[in-house]
Design a protein around this motif. Structure first.
Motif, PDB file in Angstrom:
ATOM      1  N   ALA A  52      56.643  47.853  30.663  1.00  0.00           N
ATOM      2  CA  ALA A  52      56.072  48.033  29.100  1.00  0.00           C
ATOM      3  C   ALA A  52      56.041  46.632  28.476  1.00  0.00           C
ATOM      4  O   ALA A  52      54.954  46.346  27.816  1.00  0.00           O
ATOM      5  N   GLY A  53      56.828  45.758  28.693  1.00  0.00           N
ATOM      6  CA  GLY A  53      56.767  44.421  28.145  1.00  0.00           C
ATOM      7  C   GLY A  53      55.760  43.670  28.912  1.00  0.00           C
ATOM      8  O   GLY A  53      54.801  43.102  28.110  1.00  0.00           O
ATOM      9  N   HIS A  54      55.408  43.850  29.982  1.00  0.00           N
ATOM     10  CA  HIS A  54      54.310  43.307  30.821  1.00  0.00           C
ATOM     11  C   HIS A  54      52.969  43.714  30.322  1.00  0.00           C
ATOM     12  O   HIS A  54      52.130  43.103  29.907  1.00  0.00           O
ATOM     13  N   THR A  55      53.103  44.995  29.946  1.00  0.00           N
ATOM     14  CA  THR A  55      51.603  45.598  29.568  1.00  0.00           C
ATOM     15  C   THR A  55      51.462  45.447  28.186  1.00  0.00           C
ATOM     16  O   THR A  55      50.216  45.031  27.908  1.00  0.00           O
ATOM     17  N   CYS A  56      52.314  45.263  27.383  1.00  0.00           N
ATOM     18  CA  CYS A  56      51.960  45.082  25.854  1.00  0.00           C
ATOM     19  C   CYS A  56      51.834  43.487  25.545  1.00  0.00           C
ATOM     20  O   CYS A  56      51.124  43.583  24.680  1.00  0.00           O
ATOM     21  N   VAL A  57      52.261  42.775  26.500  1.00  0.00           N
ATOM     22  CA  VAL A  57      52.000  41.302  26.320  1.00  0.00           C
ATOM     23  C   VAL A  57      50.873  40.807  26.915  1.00  0.00           C
ATOM     24  O   VAL A  57      50.186  39.865  26.294  1.00  0.00           O
ATOM     25  N   THR A  58      50.464  41.445  28.191  1.00  0.00           N
ATOM     26  CA  THR A  58      49.434  40.841  28.866  1.00  0.00           C
ATOM     27  C   THR A  58      48.070  40.857  28.131  1.00  0.00           C
ATOM     28  O   THR A  58      47.201  39.745  28.407  1.00  0.00           O
ATOM     29  N   TYR A  59      47.587  41.809  27.506  1.00  0.00           N
ATOM     30  CA  TYR A  59      46.375  41.920  26.859  1.00  0.00           C
ATOM     31  C   TYR A  59      46.291  40.866  25.657  1.00  0.00           C
ATOM     32  O   TYR A  59      45.196  40.195  25.504  1.00  0.00           O
ATOM     33  N   GLN A  60      47.390  40.467  25.088  1.00  0.00           N
ATOM     34  CA  GLN A  60      47.439  39.551  24.037  1.00  0.00           C
ATOM     35  C   GLN A  60      47.215  38.193  24.933  1.00  0.00           C
ATOM     36  O   GLN A  60      46.593  37.300  24.178  1.00  0.00           O
ATOM     37  N   ALA A  61      47.690  38.080  25.962  1.00  0.00           N
ATOM     38  CA  ALA A  61      47.812  36.815  26.798  1.00  0.00           C
ATOM     39  C   ALA A  61      46.110  36.556  26.964  1.00  0.00           C
ATOM     40  O   ALA A  61      45.943  35.710  27.120  1.00  0.00           O
ATOM     41  N   ALA A  62      45.539  37.579  27.509  1.00  0.00           N
ATOM     42  CA  ALA A  62      44.296  37.466  27.768  1.00  0.00           C
ATOM     43  C   ALA A  62      43.230  37.124  26.692  1.00  0.00           C
ATOM     44  O   ALA A  62      42.278  36.447  26.821  1.00  0.00           O
ATOM     45  N   LEU A  63      43.522  37.747  25.531  1.00  0.00           N
ATOM     46  CA  LEU A  63      42.759  37.276  24.473  1.00  0.00           C
ATOM     47  C   LEU A  63      42.949  35.949  24.010  1.00  0.00           C
ATOM     48  O   LEU A  63      42.072  35.330  23.374  1.00  0.00           O
ATOM     49  N   LYS A  64      44.087  35.416  24.272  1.00  0.00           N
ATOM     50  CA  LYS A  64      44.695  33.999  23.979  1.00  0.00           C
ATOM     51  C   LYS A  64      43.895  33.102  25.004  1.00  0.00           C
ATOM     52  O   LYS A  64      43.826  31.818  25.160  1.00  0.00           O
ATOM     53  N   GLY A  65      43.252  33.753  26.342  1.00  0.00           N
ATOM     54  CA  GLY A  65      42.568  32.963  27.250  1.00  0.00           C
ATOM     55  C   GLY A  65      43.548  32.065  28.393  1.00  0.00           C
ATOM     56  O   GLY A  65      43.337  31.433  29.298  1.00  0.00           O
ATOM     57  N   ARG A 120      51.140  47.196  18.006  1.00  0.00           N
ATOM     58  CA  ARG A 120      50.298  46.124  18.250  1.00  0.00           C
ATOM     59  C   ARG A 120      49.794  45.786  19.625  1.00  0.00           C
ATOM     60  O   ARG A 120      48.549  45.337  20.031  1.00  0.00           O
ATOM     61  N   GLY A 121      50.782  46.134  20.524  1.00  0.00           N
ATOM     62  CA  GLY A 121      50.433  45.980  21.859  1.00  0.00           C
ATOM     63  C   GLY A 121      49.144  46.810  22.282  1.00  0.00           C
ATOM     64  O   GLY A 121      48.277  46.395  23.084  1.00  0.00           O
ATOM     65  N   ILE A 122      49.290  48.036  21.805  1.00  0.00           N
ATOM     66  CA  ILE A 122      48.241  49.131  21.990  1.00  0.00           C
ATOM     67  C   ILE A 122      46.767  48.613  21.560  1.00  0.00           C
ATOM     68  O   ILE A 122      45.643  48.736  22.351  1.00  0.00           O
ATOM     69  N   ALA A 123      47.075  48.138  20.238  1.00  0.00           N
ATOM     70  CA  ALA A 123      45.523  47.493  19.820  1.00  0.00           C
ATOM     71  C   ALA A 123      45.068  46.263  20.563  1.00  0.00           C
ATOM     72  O   ALA A 123      43.867  46.154  20.580  1.00  0.00           O
ATOM     73  N   SER A 124      45.824  45.686  20.960  1.00  0.00           N
ATOM     74  CA  SER A 124      45.479  44.405  21.826  1.00  0.00           C
ATOM     75  C   SER A 124      44.676  44.970  23.067  1.00  0.00           C
ATOM     76  O   SER A 124      43.690  44.206  23.538  1.00  0.00           O
ATOM     77  N   TRP A 125      45.123  46.005  23.733  1.00  0.00           N
ATOM     78  CA  TRP A 125      44.184  46.574  24.894  1.00  0.00           C
ATOM     79  C   TRP A 125      43.001  46.982  24.278  1.00  0.00           C
ATOM     80  O   TRP A 125      41.896  46.537  25.136  1.00  0.00           O
ATOM     81  N   PHE A 126      42.882  47.717  23.263  1.00  0.00           N
ATOM     82  CA  PHE A 126      41.637  48.048  22.891  1.00  0.00           C
ATOM     83  C   PHE A 126      40.597  46.996  22.614  1.00  0.00           C
ATOM     84  O   PHE A 126      39.426  46.927  22.862  1.00  0.00           O
ATOM     85  N   THR A 127      40.918  45.836  22.036  1.00  0.00           N
ATOM     86  CA  THR A 127      40.399  44.649  21.732  1.00  0.00           C
ATOM     87  C   THR A 127      40.195  44.095  22.996  1.00  0.00           C
ATOM     88  O   THR A 127      38.911  43.565  23.195  1.00  0.00           O
ATOM     89  N   PHE A 128      41.144  43.904  23.954  1.00  0.00           N
ATOM     90  CA  PHE A 128      40.564  43.455  25.518  1.00  0.00           C
ATOM     91  C   PHE A 128      39.261  44.032  25.985  1.00  0.00           C
ATOM     92  O   PHE A 128      38.419  43.617  26.523  1.00  0.00           O
ATOM     93  N   ILE A 129      39.394  45.619  25.767  1.00  0.00           N
ATOM     94  CA  ILE A 129      38.444  46.406  26.335  1.00  0.00           C
ATOM     95  C   ILE A 129      37.119  46.116  25.948  1.00  0.00           C
ATOM     96  O   ILE A 129      36.004  45.741  26.442  1.00  0.00           O
ATOM     97  N   GLN A 130      36.946  45.733  24.279  1.00  0.00           N
ATOM     98  CA  GLN A 130      35.806  45.525  23.769  1.00  0.00           C
ATOM     99  C   GLN A 130      35.292  44.170  24.111  1.00  0.00           C
ATOM    100  O   GLN A 130      34.052  44.117  24.470  1.00  0.00           O
TER     101      GLN A 130
END
Length: 476
Positions: free
Chosen positions: A298-311, A401-411
């Motif tokens: 879950a830590g991997h999952t919740c952090v990784t999309y935020q990492a992607a959004l940061k490039g 917050r981690g879930i929301a970052s996934w949604f943003t990543f999808i968009q």
């Protein structure tokens, strides 16, 4: 490959277990010979083969996906041998020649060969790593009978592990009739129970009550927990091994120095003495499984999309980013550990070790790899913490917050605004999650992802909506 190794001037740096491969016979079939299996279960069996009286536990590696046949062909050419490169956080690197996979069958090309092997009385164990989505079970543990792959298999196709298990066990029940253990090694909670549930539903759909009765009497499905960070194979490590040892190894696999395997002591046939090589055989896997899934996965999952959004490209970079490092600590401390409650696992030190492992810059695990298959991961890894905190009367803010970052990543991936690509097997389901009122509602109320949380705790929907707006404004 052995001939190359004998000719290598650096062979003394290449470790190998003390056994002769020609003395080994097969006792295990593994379905899904990816990098993780080769850096994990195959390593444990490689060590077991060097223990006296255990030479009958060699592996037969089976590919079941047509899209993997080309890569598997190279594995066949190497006769199942390869080098494992292990890298610790302090830079200490170790190389091992892994030889435990003594047989190789491309089930996508020759499925009947898999059936024959599985029917043999010498085979005592079938292990599998086919990824979380490869079990085709919905949130109610119901087999997705309408899924094209499952429908095709019920009609006689070979698309999923169920079709291979069905055919192999059918032949076994008619020939050797020997008891056998099916050991799931994927990151699924209660994975043995899920495999059994899926298989029995598949047999019911095939209307094969005779085989179902045989399976109930002769097959066990122990649960297990596996752990080792294993990045996607990299040309960099292959080149290192080829140049260092003078071997034509194109199947080099790399992993961290941490490795763990916890297995429920529930075997139908002969039990391999894996405890001799560090495997933990326990009565109940649950505490270990829950700790790993809810903190590491879950830590991997919740952090990784935020990492992607940061490039960011590599996950260890995320753990050196002050904001994301603090987010991970807060997610674990405020949500994951309180949700777990009492545990025989010492959770605070365990989480600290995971944080250190995540920071290992030598691993080079990509954000893109971890971002893949989000639709399958969130219900398994993240939902339990979400539910537990709400039922405790709290609000799982960091999880949301981690879930929301996934949604943003999808968009943003849809819009082509991110360098990170999104590999999503359930792309059809994710397509409904658009950045408008209907799409956000579809996302925040999706029962596969969030179960009954949206109806039982309406605050989840409003809080997630707020976080989505904040995240989209921040990263768009």
């Amino acid at each position: 490959m052995a001939n190359y190794l004998q000719a290598s001037v650096n062979a003394e740096q290449l470790l190998a277990q003390d056994y002769q491969r020609e003395d080994i016979t097969a006792g295990v079939i593994h379905l899904g010979v990816g990098a993780f299996h080769r850096a994990h279960q195959a390593v444990y069996f490689d060590r077991l083969l060097a223990q006296p009286g255990n030479q009958h536990w060699g592996l037969i590696g089976v590919n079941i996906r047509p899209q993997d046949s080309q890569a598997f062909d190279q594995f066949v050419k190497q006769q199942g041998e390869y080098v494992l490169k292990t890298m610790a956080a302090d830079g200490v690197t170790q190389y091992e020649h892994i030889r435990s996979i003594i047989g190789q069958i491309d089930g996508a090309q020759a499925p009947e060969e898999v059936d024959k092997a599985m029917a043999g009385a010498n085979i005592q164990l079938v292990t599998s790593t086919v990824t979380e989505g490869g079990y085709y079970l919905d949130e109610n543990r119901a087999l997705m009978l309408d899924h094209p792959a499952i429908k095709g298999d019920i009609e006689g196709g070979r698309n999923t592990l169920y079709a291979f298990l069905y055919a192999g066990l059918k032949l076994r029940s008619q020939t050797s009739k020997a008891k056998i253990t099916l050991l799931c090694c994927d990151n699924l909670r209660h994975n043995g129970e899920l495999l059994e549930t899926g298989l029995m539903q598949f047999l019911a759909a095939k209307q094969d009550s005779e085989l179902a009765q045989w399976v109930e009497a002769n097959v066990s499905f122990p649960c297990s927990m596996v752990d080792r960070i294993t990045p996607k194979p990299s040309p960099q490590h292959m080149q290192d091994v080829q140049q260092r040892f003078g071997v034509a190894d194109e199947m080099t696999v790399m992993g961290e120095d941490f490795i763990q395997w916890v297995v429920e002591d529930n075997f139908s046939g002969e039990k391999p003495a894996l405890e001799q090589v560090g495997v933990q055989l326990v009565n109940k896997v649950d505490p270990f499984e829950e700790a790993k899934i809810r903190i590491l996965n879950a830590g991997h999952t919740c952090v990784t999309y935020q990492a992607a959004l940061k490039g960011l490209t590599y996950f260890d970079e995320a753990m050196r980013d002050d904001e994301l490092q603090q987010y991970f600590a807060d997610f674990v401390g405020q949500d994951a550990i309180p949700a777990l409650g009492e545990s025989i696992v010492d959770l605070v030190p365990y989480a600290k070790v995971i944080g250190q492992r995540f920071s290992n810059s030598n691993i080079g695990d990509t954000v893109e790899r971890i971002c893949s298959d989000g639709y399958a991961k969130f219900p398994i890894f993240v939902y339990p913490t979400l539910e537990a905190i709400y039922r405790q009367g709290g609000t799982p803010n960091k999880t949301i917050r981690g879930i929301a970052s996934w949604f943003t990543f999808i968009q943003l991936t849809k819009q082509g605004k991110l360098a990170t690509q999104y590999h999503e097997p359930s792309s059809q389901a994710v397509a409904a999650f658009t950045f408008d009122e209907a799409g956000i509602k579809a996302f925040t109320t999706d029962s596969f992802l969030w179960g009954n949380i949206p109806t039982e705790f309406p605050d989840f929907v409003s809080r997630l909506n707020e976080e989505i707006q904040t995240s989209m404004a921040k990263y768009s």
